[in-house]
Design a protein around this motif. Sequence first.
Motif, short mmCIF file in Angstrom:
data_model
loop_
_atom_site.label_atom_id
_atom_site.label_comp_id
_atom_site.label_asym_id
_atom_site.label_seq_id
_atom_site.Cartn_x
_atom_site.Cartn_y
_atom_site.Cartn_z
N PRO A 83 4.15 44.80 60.87
CA PRO A 83 5.11 43.56 60.57
C PRO A 83 5.00 42.55 61.35
O PRO A 83 4.96 42.74 62.65
CB PRO A 83 6.62 44.20 60.24
N ASP A 98 14.89 37.25 59.57
CA ASP A 98 14.04 38.20 59.30
C ASP A 98 12.72 38.04 59.82
O ASP A 98 12.02 38.05 58.65
CB ASP A 98 14.40 38.62 57.77
N SER A 100 10.55 39.94 60.33
CA SER A 100 9.55 40.72 59.59
C SER A 100 9.19 40.55 58.15
O SER A 100 8.21 41.27 57.57
CB SER A 100 10.03 42.27 59.66
N SER A 102 10.84 41.24 55.66
CA SER A 102 11.02 42.33 54.74
C SER A 102 11.73 41.99 53.39
O SER A 102 11.67 42.87 52.77
CB SER A 102 11.81 43.46 55.52
N PRO A 107 4.58 44.72 51.78
CA PRO A 107 4.10 44.30 53.18
C PRO A 107 2.97 43.22 53.05
O PRO A 107 2.08 43.26 52.20
CB PRO A 107 3.53 45.67 53.62
#
Length: 370
Positions: A83, A98, A100, A102, A107
Amino acid sequence: MSVMNQGRRANKLVGNKNSILYMDLKDIVRNHALQFLPAKSLFRFTGVCRDWKLDITTPFFAHKQSNSFRGISGFFFQSGTAPPSFISLDPKAYGVPDPSLSFLPEPVEIRSSSNGLLCCQAHDGSKAYYICNPVTRKWKKLPKPNADHGSNPAIVLIFEPSLLNFVAEYKLICVFPSVDFDNGYEFEIYSSRDETWRVSGEIYFGHQHLVPRTGVHVNDIVYWVLDYQILVFDLTMERAQQLSGNFYGTGGVGALGLMDGKLCLTTPSPTGLTVKVLANAYTNTMGMHSNARAWETKHQISLSPPPFRASDYNPRMTSNILFAGGNVVLYRSGGNLHTYDLKTKETQCLGDELDQNARIVSHVNSLVEI
């Protein structure tokens, strides 16, 4: 006569009480300053008072802020299939909730960015493209392209905020190897207005290798780095051509970027940086003895530490200038990441570089609505 003059002065005074000179400081800041601040600071300021919170959380304010704030706020870093993470130029002012990503349904790999928006692509399966704002965590999945863009698409996201458009209108343009013509490159364009992909009729023929993550958009023209030249695609005319550009400075490989509304080429040296701007894109069409030059030197900068050390890098292989745009240059030196601010002339160390092959994408801390 004096009575009439007094009346005029009185009316004028009453009228001026509605001007900015008679407003409370908090109202001046709310109406004339907040829109120029980054998103993270604005979220913190929603706690100042109820009026500020109501203003900052409206779509109209988000529209104003996305048109007013354009500064580079930090960089997304991503290694392999891990990530992404985010490094802020000022953690107190800039950030995303956030890093990453997510909140996306699968992904992804970050491919490109533009004025607060990110273009991401799913790692597996359909390789679907997503457009998102990492600040608001809003996203949109795009339809499947008509062409195969390859495993490492040379795609560029183009979003230019406009006061006249309350809904973000953006484009994607990808250059990809032609399956029908040897040594040919074709172009596919996505428009958010039409919500469709379209392959352009233009084909560029050349024997040079295209460097995927080098695309830069400047005034309806997109530029990519080739082995020793620059590939140019005019979005208005949908015409491609080649432009000369020496990316190999005495200290390593340089980078394309946008500075002051012009295409710039930043190259390293053992002591600093050289920033050139595109002055004439048509030197290849001029006579043999023309003195016209494609590039003009804008800045000659000495840095400590320098962006190149002879013992560390091969100047023909290492891209030690990782980003150059706006007022910010991101470069590596001695295993660390550094930024140089062209306005303040300050150098900042962002920390250790854990992976030299990590993908790096700039970010503008914007509230833009998708």
